[in-house]
Design an enzyme around this catalytic site. Structure first.
Site: not given
Ligand SMILES: *[C@@H]1O[C@H](CO)[C@@H](O)[C@H](O)[C@H]1NC(C)=O
Ligand SMILES: *[C@@H]1O[C@H](CO)[C@@H](O)[C@H](O)[C@H]1NC(C)=O
Ligand SMILES: *[C@@H]1O[C@H](CO)[C@@H](O)[C@H](O)[C@H]1NC(C)=O
Ligand SMILES: *[C@@H]1O[C@H](CO)[C@@H](O)[C@H](O)[C@H]1NC(C)=O
Ligand SMILES: *[C@@H]1O[C@H](CO)[C@@H](O)[C@H](O)[C@H]1NC(C)=O
Ligand SMILES: *[C@@H]1O[C@H](CO)[C@@H](O)[C@H](O)[C@H]1NC(C)=O
Ligand SMILES: *[C@@H]1O[C@H](CO)[C@@H](O)[C@H](O)[C@H]1NC(C)=O
Ligand SMILES: *[C@@H]1O[C@H](CO)[C@@H](O)[C@H](O)[C@H]1NC(C)=O
Ligand SMILES: *[C@@H]1O[C@H](CO)[C@@H](O)[C@H](O)[C@H]1NC(C)=O
Ligand SMILES: *[C@@H]1O[C@H](CO)[C@@H](O)[C@H](O)[C@H]1NC(C)=O
Ligand SMILES: *[C@@H]1O[C@H](CO)[C@@H](O)[C@H](O)[C@H]1NC(C)=O
Ligand SMILES: *[C@@H]1O[C@H](CO)[C@@H](O)[C@H](O)[C@H]1NC(C)=O
Length: 725
Positions: A416, A418, A420-422, A436, A533
């Site tokens: 995924g 996101g 905010q990051g991978t 993450k 979020d």
């Protein structure tokens, strides 16, 4: 070892160029003749005045012949040896002849007086030889200047037949040695030949001769070929009349002027000689006379194949690199395996050492960098906490562990992306984990990171994705979560998994569990956490469709003493609280608003924001609010649940509407929402139990906080501190 050998070899290769061959040094004083005819005349001898060391060494050269000028004896000089301190000179043979017809004797005898000269008769190389039948020949000689002796030998023979060539042992010829240090010789004969002998032996002879030169011949007895002939004898010459030790006390008179010279006592008496030391040659009696011998000009200096290296005073033979002398007699070089292997091994070792040093250096550098990040992210605080709090269940992963788990962040492992990051799928100790990799972290938040980790790691709720650990040794922190296998709620109702049927009760369960989780964050966590979020994409589903709220990337920890103002509004379009957009102040009610949208998604299976529709229909919340007003809610509902319990659906819709209230203050709290959803669920499960009082239900959070989640981690989870170099 090999390296040392190599260096020596290089040194030897360079060396010859340092020791240049000097042109051969003078052997005489300046301006003096260095030879007479073919005979070299080295100093201390010299031809003519002022060319010799002393008068005694002053020679005359009459065209080709030389004459010593010892006062009572002069002889031709054949050869002068500087190193031995010897000279080969001529000497007449003494004779005594008897004329049968005249009955007269004709005697010629010689005396050689070397007393008070720097010469002596060499006692080792000279022999006194008497030739004749029944002849006593004798010598009167003086040893050490003053001691006079006589000695001689008798040569007897009756018949000519008894004589034999090359034999000088008393028959026709006798010989004897002379004493050491002889400086004076006088030849004498005592002749007791009978007339019978005279017939075949007219002359008797006495002579001094260099031992190796004289060979007896019977014709010497019968013929007169030795008459008036000269023999060659060896005389010693020397310097001074003292030993080396006393000679060296007076530097100005000391004869060994050259560097690299040494003094030798004369072998035959007082006096000394000078020599060049080994490896040097030339004239030790002259300054700079001793010169290094370039032994390498001699082809036989070294064995075949060997390289010759001249050194000052010596030389060295060496085989070409990698070869060595065979130790047997073969003049050859053979491959030096040990050197070869030694060199190879040392090169390998050196390479390894170099490589090792490089690796250590790089490791240090890396670990410095790691440490820096670790420090920056408040790793030490975290570590302390972990150490003090056993069974904390939080792991600080090393960079290496993380890289191994994700197969070096292989893109095949991405599950995924996101905001905010991978997120990567990874395996750590046979457990699936979600890893993450955050995007760049706000500088101001860096220091708080460790603290945040502590807080987040303490969140222990069955509906919240468990944070297992983090890795701080990297520029951007890496978070390790429990792995939730069934993906996001968003995917379930909208995305890839669309089409799989989700019943109303399942939707209610997901809604309730999510609300539970958020309520926990808002009210039970210390300090409270605002998710920031909330959206369907951040609600994960495990294999039992249990909801797991995830991604606290935008979350804000709310210290009790001050309000939180966010400079950059984060969140996702379609879920954003309008008030938060205006005030930039994230509150728990912002999460409530977002959760309202999630409820709408659950009811309608429509996206929170759609771009392929009219502008006023883009936002799901707007559409919903309009629909609610116009009582057309039914149109929006997902077909799948349209036929289901409408009463329950409308209760949820009402709840959603409350959540979406423009005024944050008027929205219910998460706690209230969770309670309401719980009530609605129970209503759905037991429609008959309308009177069921939700207040009598077990405490909402009590059971939850003891839950370790579905991961089944050991309570005494290991604290892994793998921080090192
Ligand atoms: C050798 O003698 C010549 C003159 O005879 C002189 O010029 C030269 O310097 C001498 N060489 C050495 C090495 O003494
Ligand atoms: C030899 O030396 C002496 C003094 O040392 C000097 O008087 C004489 O002239 C020199 N002779 C020659 C041929 O140089
Ligand atoms: C030199 O010696 C040889 C024999 O040794 C003799 O024949 C010759 O005549 C001599 N020359 C002079 C100049 O004395
Ligand atoms: C022998 O030596 C003397 C000088 O010592 C010389 O005059 C004579 O010519 C020499 N005789 C022979 C045959 O060489
Ligand atoms: C001088 O002596 C050396 C050895 O000592 C010899 O080889 C050489 O032939 C001799 N020279 C003469 C002229 O006798
Ligand atoms: C002996 O002396 C005579 C006369 O002087 C001479 O003719 C003869 O040759 C001599 N014999 C020998 C062997 O010298
Ligand atoms: C004696 O011998 C010498 C040479 O050895 C010779 O010159 C001389 O004539 C001889 N005298 C007699 C009387 O034979
Ligand atoms: C040799 O004898 C003489 C006179 O007898 C004496 O003056 C001298 O010192 C002696 N030399 C040695 C070396 O004995
Ligand atoms: C001895 O001398 C004679 C005549 O000079 C010569 O023919 C003969 O070869 C010599 N013998 C030896 C062994 O030298
Ligand atoms: C040694 O020689 C020096 C001169 O060269 C002389 O005065 C001295 O008497 C000598 N000594 C002896 C013991 O011969
Ligand atoms: C050293 O030798 C020099 C010259 O040969 C001489 O003049 C001097 O007196 C000597 N000195 C000593 C202490 O014997
Ligand atoms: C020379 O002889 C003296 C006395 O015999 C001795 O002490 C000294 O060591 C000798 N020197 C050398 C260089 O042989």
């Amino acid at each position: 070892m090999g390296a040392i050998i190599l260096i020596i070899q290089l040194f030897l290769l360079i060396l010859p160029s340092l020791t240049k061959v000097v042109e051969s040094a003078n052997t005489t004083l300046p301006g003096c003749r260095d030879s007479c005819g073919k005979v070299p005349i080295p100093y201390p001898f010299g031809i003519g005045p002022n060319c010799s060391m002393s008068e005694a060494f002053e020679l005359s050269c009459s065209t080709t012949n030389l004459t010593t000028i010892p006062y009572r004896y002069s002889a031709l000089i054949m050869n002068i040896s500087l190193s031995l301190g010897q000279a080969r000179v001529g000497m007449p043979i003494s004779s005594k002849c008897y004329n049968i017809t005249t009955k007269l004797y004709n005697e010629s005898t010689w005396e050689a007086d070397l007393k008070d000269t720097p010469y002596r008769f060499n006692h080792e190389k000279n022999k006194f030889v008497v030739i004749g039948c029944n002849t006593l020949g004798y010598l009167s000689f003086t040893v050490n200047q003053n001691d006079s002796y006589w000695g001689g030998c008798v040569s007897g023979c009756d018949r000519l037949e008894s004589l034999s060539d090359e034999s000088c042992s008393g028959i026709g010829c006798c010989q004897t040695s002379i004493p050491k240090g002889t400086s004076y010789i006088l030849f004498e004969f005592v002749d007791f030949r009978n007339p019978k002998v005279y017939s075949f032996n007219p002359c008797s002879y006495a002579m001094l001769t260099g031992e190796d030169e004289f060979v007896f011949n019977t014709s010497y007895i019968t013929a007169q070929q030795l008459l008036d002939q000269n023999t060659t004898i060896v005389i010693d010459w020397f310097i001074g009349n003292t030993t080396c030790d006393s000679a060296q006390t007076n530097k100005s008179s000391y004869a060994c002027k050259s560097d690299y010279s040494i003094c030798l006592n004369s072998s035959s008496g007082p006096g000394y000689l000078c020599n060049c030391i080994d490896g040097y040659e030339g004239n030790p009696y002259l300054q700079g006379g001793c010169q290094d011998i370039d032994e390498c000009t001699n082809r036989n200096a070294c064995f075949k194949d060997e390289k010759c290296h001249n050194l000052p005073g010596s030389y060295k033979c060496s085989c070409p690199f990698g070869k060595r002398n065979k130790h047997n007699d073969e003049r050859d070089c053979e491959l030096n395996l040990s050197l070869f292997i030694g060199s190879c091994v040392s090169i390998v070792i050196l390479s390894f050492l170099g490589f090792g040093a490089y690796v250590v250096h790089e490791r240090r550098k890396l670990s410095k960098v790691k440490e820096k990040y670790f420090q920056e992210y408040g790793g030490w605080t975290l570590l302390k906490k972990i150490q003090s709090d056993q069974g904390f269940g939080f792991t600080i992963f090393t960079r290496r562990q993380v890289e191994l788990a994700t197969n070096n962040f292989d893109s095949a492992n991405i599950i995924g992306h996101g905001g905010q990051g991978t997120v990567y799928r990874g395996t750590f100790r046979d457990q699936m984990v979600a890893i993450k990799k955050c995007k760049i972290v706000d500088e101001s938040k860096k220091k708080e990171f460790g603290k945040e980790m502590i807080i987040l790691s303490q969140i222990n709720h069955k509906n919240i994705v468990k944070l297992l650990g983090c890795c701080l040794e990297v520029e951007v922190p890496i978070l390790v979560y429990e792995f939730i296998p069934n993906g996001t709620l968003f995917n379930y109702i909208r995305g890839k998994n669309k089409g799989s049927r989700i019943s109303l009760s399942l939707r209610l369960m997901i809604a309730h569990e999510s609300a539970d989780a958020l309520a926990y964050l808002h009210f039970s966590a210390s300090p409270p956490i605002f998710h920031g979020d909330v959206k369907s994409a951040n609600i994960l589903l495990d294999e039992n469709y249990m909801a797991k709220v995830s991604d606290f990337g935008a979350s804000i920890l709310v210290p009790s003493d001050k309000e939180q103002f966010v400079t950059l509004v984060q969140g996702t379009c379609g879920y954003l609280d309008p008030e938060y957009l205006q005030t930039c102040q994230l509150t728990d009610k912002s999460d409530v608003y977002s959760f309202g949208v999630v409820l709408l998604e659950l009811l309608t299976s429509k996206p929170a924001i759609a771009f392929d529709v009219l502008e006023e229909e883009r936002s799901l919340s707007s559409r919903f609010l309009v629909a609610m007003k116009e009582k057309k809610m039914h149109d929006l509902l997902d077909d799948e649940i349209k036929g289901d319990d409408l009463e329950v659906i409308m209760e949820v819709a009402e709840l959603a509407k409350e959540c979406l209230n423009m005024k944050a203050d008027e929205r219910p709290t998460m706690k209230e929402i969770a309670q309401e959803l719980d009530r609605i669920r129970k209503l759905k499960q037991h429609p008959w139990g309308q009177e069921y009082n939700s207040d009598e239900m077990e405490p909402l959070f009590g059971e939850i906080s003891h839950d370790t989640g579905c991961f089944g981690r050991d309570k005494e989870a290991e604290v892994s501190i793998a921080f090192g170099r």
